[in-house]
Every structure is written in C-alpha cells, then in structure tokens.
Write an enzyme that holds these catalytic residues in place. Structure first.
Site, PDB file in Angstrom:
ATOM      1  N   ARG A  80       0.831  -1.203   0.000  1.00  0.00           N
ATOM      2  CA  ARG A  80       0.000   0.000   0.000  1.00  0.00           C
ATOM      3  C   ARG A  80       0.869   1.258   0.000  1.00  0.00           C
ATOM      4  NH1 ARG A  80      -5.188   1.436  -1.228  1.00  0.00           N
ATOM      5  NH2 ARG A  80      -6.218   2.694   0.353  1.00  0.00           N
ATOM      6  N   THR A 372      -8.851   0.701 -10.439  1.00  0.00           N
ATOM      7  CA  THR A 372      -8.459  -0.542  -9.743  1.00  0.00           C
ATOM      8  C   THR A 372      -8.642  -1.807 -10.596  1.00  0.00           C
ATOM      9  OG1 THR A 372      -9.122   0.520  -7.695  1.00  0.00           O
ATOM     10  CG2 THR A 372      -8.720  -1.807  -7.547  1.00  0.00           C
ATOM     11  N   THR A 390      -4.057  -0.938  -7.551  1.00  0.00           N
ATOM     12  CA  THR A 390      -4.803   0.285  -7.834  1.00  0.00           C
ATOM     13  C   THR A 390      -3.932   1.530  -7.911  1.00  0.00           C
ATOM     14  OG1 THR A 390      -6.734   1.586  -7.118  1.00  0.00           O
ATOM     15  CG2 THR A 390      -5.261   0.859  -5.377  1.00  0.00           C
ATOM     16  N   GLU A 409      -3.777   7.889  -3.989  1.00  0.00           N
ATOM     17  CA  GLU A 409      -4.262   7.023  -2.886  1.00  0.00           C
ATOM     18  C   GLU A 409      -4.489   7.778  -1.582  1.00  0.00           C
ATOM     19  OE1 GLU A 409      -5.893   3.697  -3.278  1.00  0.00           O
ATOM     20  OE2 GLU A 409      -4.120   3.812  -4.551  1.00  0.00           O
ATOM     21  N   ASP A 412      -7.784   8.321   0.029  1.00  0.00           N
ATOM     22  CA  ASP A 412      -8.474   7.251   0.773  1.00  0.00           C
ATOM     23  C   ASP A 412      -8.405   7.495   2.282  1.00  0.00           C
ATOM     24  OD1 ASP A 412      -9.445   5.831  -1.330  1.00  0.00           O
ATOM     25  OD2 ASP A 412      -8.159   4.084  -1.092  1.00  0.00           O
ATOM     26  N   SER A 437      -7.912   0.953   3.063  1.00  0.00           N
ATOM     27  CA  SER A 437      -8.386   0.465   1.778  1.00  0.00           C
ATOM     28  C   SER A 437      -9.618  -0.402   1.973  1.00  0.00           C
ATOM     29  CB  SER A 437      -7.275  -0.373   1.140  1.00  0.00           C
ATOM     30  OG  SER A 437      -7.727  -0.988  -0.037  1.00  0.00           O
ATOM     31  N   SER A 438     -10.325  -0.637   0.865  1.00  0.00           N
ATOM     32  CA  SER A 438     -11.411  -1.623   0.864  1.00  0.00           C
ATOM     33  C   SER A 438     -11.030  -2.841   0.044  1.00  0.00           C
ATOM     34  CB  SER A 438     -12.665  -1.019   0.233  1.00  0.00           C
ATOM     35  OG  SER A 438     -13.011   0.149   0.905  1.00  0.00           O
ATOM     36  N   GLY A 458     -13.832  -1.543  -7.211  1.00  0.00           N
ATOM     37  CA  GLY A 458     -15.149  -0.981  -6.916  1.00  0.00           C
ATOM     38  C   GLY A 458     -15.180  -0.082  -5.695  1.00  0.00           C
TER      39      GLY A 458
HETATM   40  O1  DON Z   1      -7.983   0.983  -1.779  1.00  0.00           O
HETATM   41  C1  DON Z   1      -9.159   1.201  -2.024  1.00  0.00           C
HETATM   42  O2  DON Z   1     -10.053   0.698  -1.398  1.00  0.00           O
HETATM   43  C2  DON Z   1      -9.529   2.115  -3.176  1.00  0.00           C
HETATM   44  N1  DON Z   1      -8.474   3.031  -3.441  1.00  0.00           N
HETATM   45  C3  DON Z   1      -9.855   1.278  -4.368  1.00  0.00           C
HETATM   46  C4  DON Z   1     -10.422   2.110  -5.475  1.00  0.00           C
HETATM   47  C5  DON Z   1     -11.291   1.332  -6.361  1.00  0.00           C
HETATM   48  O3  DON Z   1     -11.479   0.163  -6.251  1.00  0.00           O
HETATM   49  C6  DON Z   1     -11.988   2.062  -7.409  1.00  0.00           C
HETATM   50  N2  DON Z   1     -12.942   1.164  -8.055  1.00  0.00           N
HETATM   51  N3  DON Z   1     -13.469   0.940  -9.003  1.00  0.00           N
END
Ligand code: DON
Length: 552
Positions: A80, A372, A390, A409, A412, A437-438, A458
C-alpha cells in the site's frame, strides 16, 4: 436473480484471470515458459499498467494474498502507498479548516502517496520467482515499444474524464491526439517512456524505481504539479517498505475465508458480513429470496458501521483486530438481524468489539471512486496469487511520468481529522501512514488447501462484490463465471444499490417494502476468480469489464 448459464473457462494446469486479455495472455505465456504464479503476476501487472493504465500500475499500490504451495502456507503482502513524511493531518483541509472538494484534492501532487506496487512485485519475485527478473519484465517492454490496441473501455474512460485528464501536459499528450481528441478504440498506442522506465527496472530491480532518475522524475512531477503540488520526497521513495502480514481469516461453514488485513478493511469487513450471516440459512434461501438480501444488506451495514469507526492502518492506530471477528461478538451482533424488516438507521451503530484499548474514535468520512484491477493466478505447482492493485481514482492523480500514472491514494484517508464531537478519526492522515483500503483480495481454504481466489475493484463496494461472489460460490453452488456475472445488490451505508438493467431490479420493490431506501445504478465490479475444483481449474471474468480467464 437467476444465475446465468455461463460456463467458466477451464484448464488443467494453470490459469490467469485478469481485466484485460493482453495482460492475461502475457501471464499465461510466462507460465508456459516454466514461470510460476509469482513470475506471471509480475508480467500480468506490468502489462496491465500499459493496457489498462487508468486502473493500476507501478505508480500505485497493491495487496497480495499468496498461497505458497511448497511451504503449504498462506501469507499476505502489503504494498500500500504511504503518506510522505512531509504530510500532516490537515493535508486535505482548506485554510478555513474545511475539507477540500474531492477532485480538488485528487488532481495534482497532494494526493500522491509513495508507490508500493513495484517493490511488492520485486521482493516477492526475489523470494518466490522461478524465472529471472528480466524475463518477467521483458514482455511489457516489448508491448510498450511495439504498441497495443487501445481498448474500447480505455477510450470511453478518457472521454468521460475529459478536462481533468487534460490538466497536466504529460497525460494530455499521451491520452489525446494533437487536435485534443481522445485516443480512439482500436488505435495502436506505443509508450516509449514506459519501455525506458521498465528497461531501467529490468536492469536495476526495485532500486531502478525507488532511486535514481525514475525516482527523481516522480518527485519533481509531484512537487511541481501546478496549482496543487505534493510533498512526496526522494527519501519517501528510498524508505518505502513492503510489509508481510498474517492473513485475516474467518471460518465460514466448512471454509476459511482469508484475505488482507489492515491497512485494508477488506478481509475484516467481508469476514464480518459472513460471520453475521453464519446463523442464517443463506444457502437454503437462495439468490432470489428477498429475505436473503435483507440479511446480506443489513449484515453489510453493521459491518460498515464497525469499519467506519475502527479500521485503519494498524501500525498507527490501535485496532481491535481479533475483536472484530470474535465469534461471540459476531453472534451477539447477528441477533440484530433477527427481525423481519430493514434495520432502522438508529440501530446501525458501531458495536463494541472486545478490545484492550479505550475506544474514543470518531466515524470516518473517506470517499472512494472508480478504477483498480483484480487478478487471480494459479500455477501448475498449486501456488495461488490473489492480488488487487490500484492507482485509486480512474487515472489516479492525472500526473504522469516515465510513461505511467501516479496514484491519488492519499484521498483514501479521511479528509477530516476529528468528528463533530472532537473524537479522533482512526483513518486520519499521518506521515508514513497507509490510507485505509477496501481492497479484498481473497483466497478461500478448505482443509488447509486453497479452493478459490477472488477479488474485485469498486471502491468501498468491493466489499459487497466480494461477499456476494463468495456467497454465490460457497452457499449457492454457482460456478465462478456465474458468480462474476451475478447481478449486484450492495448496501454500505443504508441505501441498497441495485444494479440497473439486471434481474436485481426485481428485488427493488420488495426491499423497499421492508423499509430499505433503494437506488438503481451501474455497479461496475471487475471480479476475476479462479476455483480449484476436483474437475480442474475454473475461471470467471466479470462481463462488466474486458477481462478473460485463460489457461491450459
Ligand atoms: O484501496 C481502495 O479501497 C480504493 N483506493 C480502491 C479504489 C477502487 O477500487 C476504485 N474502483 N473501481
């Protein structure tokens, strides 16, 4: 909400499921050469960087869940991004102390975190790879020099992003022609700058990226971004570390569902959803049952309430890591689902998981938007890669250098540092910290052996997409292609998102009848999964994107 009749891709020896055919095929070519899953991962990622540049690459970060067949061991690697040492908690507040508008924060240097993907590729390859580093980097160099056809999806996303992508000259010159028209689908695109960056990396390894001219160009691009400079410094790049972490697992029926722990909220939130559902007969109810979706939706809302309060970078914030998946805790939270109707808003509060710290955290306010990529790989020896990767927003920060885009990033993180009552938000910015993150790259184990690799892009909906795919395979006996194609219903914060133009819409009225707010819209997942079955490997690629599962 019937499963489609789609058949999965099948293979006997090895397989790659990824968001773009060129990337999946490049990975398979490496496997055919005698490479293993980690070798194929490096090649697939570097080709994705080239052909799906809006989504992931060496300018971003990634989480890898890896089953090492020789050691019989599952582990995870955290690549990350980190906040630069020069970042402070007010990074995303304006002079009056109010949060910046999302895109004002995203576009430019401020949002760029220290990239982790390349070091993750390099270090895991050093440890586990079979072919030499140059061999696995070379296919992306060749494709960057020789050119590739712009995909329809890339074209559409350039059009959609419009002026944001034109704001800085390097990205503008790459993604638009001399007349300012977006690259057309099917047009051959070369990327000499990327070929040069990769040639340096092929020769020097991770040092070729984290030090020297590539690093200097990244830092100059971030610090000189007109109107919105960032604080990323050479020392941030030189100091970047990949962290190996224990997988976070939850036992669900006969399976251990394992994934990425903090700084991702992925495995904990997916695990909580499944844990809250465990007392109910989701399998018996089936995918067409409104009751099943009420339970899934409200389990997810409860899990998101805990996520918003407790989950962040565990190296910076004390977190009830074990408490959040504690069996007794989840069983008591699960009782909240025993009614017949949607939970009232007031009942969807964070719980009190067992924890040995005082809990004075406020709920977070981070926002997440599309890009992503997730890919899965199984090789002939039984090694399994499940990686979500991502640059955050579509086209990241829109800053480009060395032929690749830099991430955004850091958005986030929660923009605000404290909640209205003055409580600290766990996911607030701090120097060196990793934004929550997700991303939920997952490997499902049964009796100590991997049976499924799955994940999706997503934003925070990733959690719902992955939970749904797991339920589809583990409870509803769908194959991975049916699971990837299954219409989506996702609930994070109260409103049920229902996928427009699909059978999911049939559930909209019944869910409203139970008291849910419902919103129809596009739900752009990108599930790429491989099941390891007694019949061989079965692959699924999300029909919403351009991906494929291929193998031999
Ligand atoms: O780390 C994360 O959760 C986000 N930066 C991911 C972004 C993402 O999945 C965008 N989706 N379509």
């Amino acid at each position: 909400m019937r499963a489609s009749s789609a058949e999965p891709a099948r293979a006997k020896k090895f397989m790659v499921a990824a968001a773009n055919p060129l990337a999946a095929e490049a990975g398979v070519a490496i496997l055919k050469k005698g490479g293993n899953a980690i070798d194929a991962m490096v090649t697939t990622q570097l080709v994705l960087n080239l052909v799906e540049p809006q989504s992931s690459g060496i300018g971003g970060g990634a989480f890898l869940v890896f089953f090492d067949a020789k050691a019989g061991r599952l582990t995870t690697f955290d690549g990350r991004e980190t906040a630069p040492a020069g970042a402070d908690p007010k990074l995303f507040l304006d002079e009056a102390g109010d949060p910046l508008e999302f895109y004002d924060a995203v576009v430019g240097g401020r949002s760029v975190g220290t990239p982790g993907t390349l070091r993750l590729l390099f270090e895991t390859h050093e440890r586990f790879g079979a072919l030499d580093w140059k061999t696995v980097v070379q296919p992306a160099i060749d494709l960057a020099r020789g050119g590739f056809d712009v995909s329809p999806r890339l074209h559409d996303l350039i059009v959609e992003d419009g002026d944001r992508l034109k704001r800085f000259s390097v990205a503008r010159d790459y993604f638009f022609d001399r007349e300012g028209e977006p690259l057309k689908a099917g047009m051959r695109l070369k990327n000499e700058a990327f070929a040069e960056t990769l040639t340096t990396i092929a020769e020097k390894g991770a040092e070729g990226f984290y030090e020297g001219p590539v690093a200097e160009a990244i830092v100059a691009t971030v610090q000189n971004a007109e109107g919105n400079p960032g604080r990323l410094a050479l020392s941030d790049l030189a100091n970047y570390r990949v962290v190996e972490r224990e997988p976070v697992c939850l036992t669900y029926r006969v399976y251990d569902v394992c994934g990425m722990g903090p700084p991702s909220s992925g495995a904990l939130t997916v695990g909580q959803i499944l844990g809250l559902l465990a007392p109910f007969d989701i399998a018996g109810l089936g995918p067409e049952s409104v009751k099943a979706w009420r339970l899934i939706g409200d389990a997810s809302r409860l899990a998101f309430a805990d996520r918003g309060r407790y989950m962040a970078d565990i190296d910076y914030v004390p977190m009830p890591l074990k408490g959040l998946l504690d069996e007794a805790y989840l069983a008591s939270r699960s009782k909240l689902l025993e009614g017949e109707r949607a939970l009232a808003e007031a009942d969807v509060a964070p719980g009190m998981p067992p924890f040995d710290h005082a809990m004075l955290l406020g709920d977070d306010t981070a926002i997440e938007f599309p890009s992503t990529s997730h890919f899965s790989i199984v090789d002939g020896a039984g090694n399994v890669v499940s990686i979500t990767t991502t640059i955050e927003n579509g086209f990241g920060s829109r800053l480009m250098t060395g032929g690749f885009l830099l991430n955004n990033e850091l958005t986030d993180f929660s923009f605000e540092t404290h909640d209205a009552d003055g409580r600290v938000i766990a996911n607030a910015v701090a120097p060196g910290k990793r934004p929550r993150s997700s991303m939920a790259p997952t490997i499902v184990m049964r009796d100590g052996k991997p049976v499924l690799a799955v994940g999706s892009p997503g934003g925070s909906r990733i959690i719902g997409y992955v939970a749904e795919a797991l339920i589809a395979v583990l409870d509803w006996n769908m194959n991975v292609q049916q699971a990837a194609a299954l219409p989506h219903l996702v609930n994070r914060f109260g409103t049920f998102d229902v996928e427009a133009g699909t059978d999911a819409v049939k559930l909209a009225e019944p869910l409203k009848g139970l008291g849910f707010a419902v919103k129809e819209g596009d739900l752009n997942s990108g599930i790429h999964a491989i099941a390891i079955t007694p019949r061989g490997l079965e692959g699924g690629a999300d029909p919403r994107r351009e991906g494929v599962a291929v193998g031999e």
